[in-house]
Design an enzyme around this catalytic site. Structure first.
Site, short mmCIF file in Angstrom:
data_model
loop_
_atom_site.label_atom_id
_atom_site.label_comp_id
_atom_site.label_asym_id
_atom_site.label_seq_id
_atom_site.Cartn_x
_atom_site.Cartn_y
_atom_site.Cartn_z
N SER A 76 0.85 -1.19 0.00
CA SER A 76 0.00 0.00 0.00
C SER A 76 0.88 1.24 0.00
O SER A 76 2.00 1.22 0.51
CB SER A 76 -0.89 0.01 1.24
OG SER A 76 -1.55 1.25 1.38
N TYR A 126 -1.26 -0.19 10.65
CA TYR A 126 -1.30 -0.67 9.26
C TYR A 126 -0.04 -0.31 8.47
O TYR A 126 0.56 -1.18 7.82
CB TYR A 126 -2.53 -0.05 8.58
CG TYR A 126 -2.79 -0.49 7.17
CD1 TYR A 126 -3.29 -1.76 6.89
CD2 TYR A 126 -2.58 0.39 6.11
CE1 TYR A 126 -3.56 -2.15 5.59
CE2 TYR A 126 -2.85 0.01 4.80
CZ TYR A 126 -3.35 -1.26 4.54
OH TYR A 126 -3.61 -1.63 3.25
#
Length: 254
Positions: free
Chosen positions: A141, A154
């Site tokens: 990501s 995250y």
């Protein structure tokens, strides 16, 4: 940088984390292109629905945090024949800041987003490297590029996944095994549905799938999309800290 994949007919593809979102959309798109698709996720029901709608696809229910189960599943899949592409799409995301640390959820992020990938790699890399063919793609990501507000749990796992892909490429590309890392921006998935802010350049999972398939056909190492957003994120990665931190605070209000 990688052997281009342009003809999917008959290729065996294992997508881990394919019950929804990017994984499911990519599995569906590759099935339409003629690939033999094998899908894994924790939800047996979701996988069975996928197989019902995609004849000849195979469902392999799996919890990526269970190392023994991943090893056994990989062994059984490889017993049927070699794998041409392995895509690690499994992911977990919850907002978190340092003032509200949740150690159990921090560990869950690590177990699913990073250690789960290691479990899968441990199961497939020996066979793929011995064969000297195939491709491994890890879904990371842009949140792993640099620190971001609410990304305490995250972001670090995605940064680790990107670094892992870089190391895999250095080791496996000379052996004939392709490696790519995927850096999505905002994609409309069950994970991003929990965000309480307007997500810039939001795209759908099928759009994300087509972006990946297009870049696998080009043989690139880094896949990133949508480029109208991810190019800005790549530029932000180059800023010195004295510029980056104030810019992030202005942009997010946090």
């Amino acid at each position: 940088m990688n052997p281009p994949i342009t003809d999917w007919r008959g290729l065996r593809v294992w997508l881990v984390g394919a019950s929804s979102g990017i994984g499911e959309a990519t599995a569906s798109a590759l099935h339409a292109l003629g690939a033999q698709v094998l899908v894994s996720a924790r939800s047996k029901e979701a996988l069975e629905r996928f197989v019902l709608n995609h004849p000849a696809a195979q469902a392999w229910p799996l919890d990526v945090t269970d190392a023994a189960a991943v090893s056994a599943t990989a062994r059984d899949i490889l017993a049927q024949g070699p794998l041409d592409l392995v895509v690690y799409c499994a992911g977990h995301y919850r907002e978190m800041r340092a003032t509200e640390m949740d150690m159990a959820d921090l560990k869950r992020h690590m177990d699913i987003n990073y250690l789960g990938a290691l479990h899968v790699l441990d199961g497939v890399v020996p066979a793929m490297s011995a064969r000297g063919r195939g491709h491994i793609s890890l879904i990371s990501s842009v949140a792993g590029f640099r620190g971001l507000p609410k990304s305490l749990a995250y972001g670090p796992t995605k940064a680790a996944l990107t670094n892992l892909a870089e190391n895999l490429y250095l080791d496996l590309q000379p052996l004939g095994v392709g490696v790519s890392v995927v850096h999505p921006g905002f994609v409309q998935t069950p994970l991003t549905a929990q965000n309480d802010f307007t997500m810039p350049a939001l795209i759908t999972p099928p759009q994300a799938a087509q972006a990946m398939i297009g870049d696998w056909a080009r043989g690139v190492f880094e896949v990133h999309y949508p480029k109208r957003f991810t190019r800005w994120m790549k530029l932000m990665r180059l800023l010195p800290y004295r510029v980056y931190f104030p810019a992030v605070r202005r942009a997010t209000g946090l």
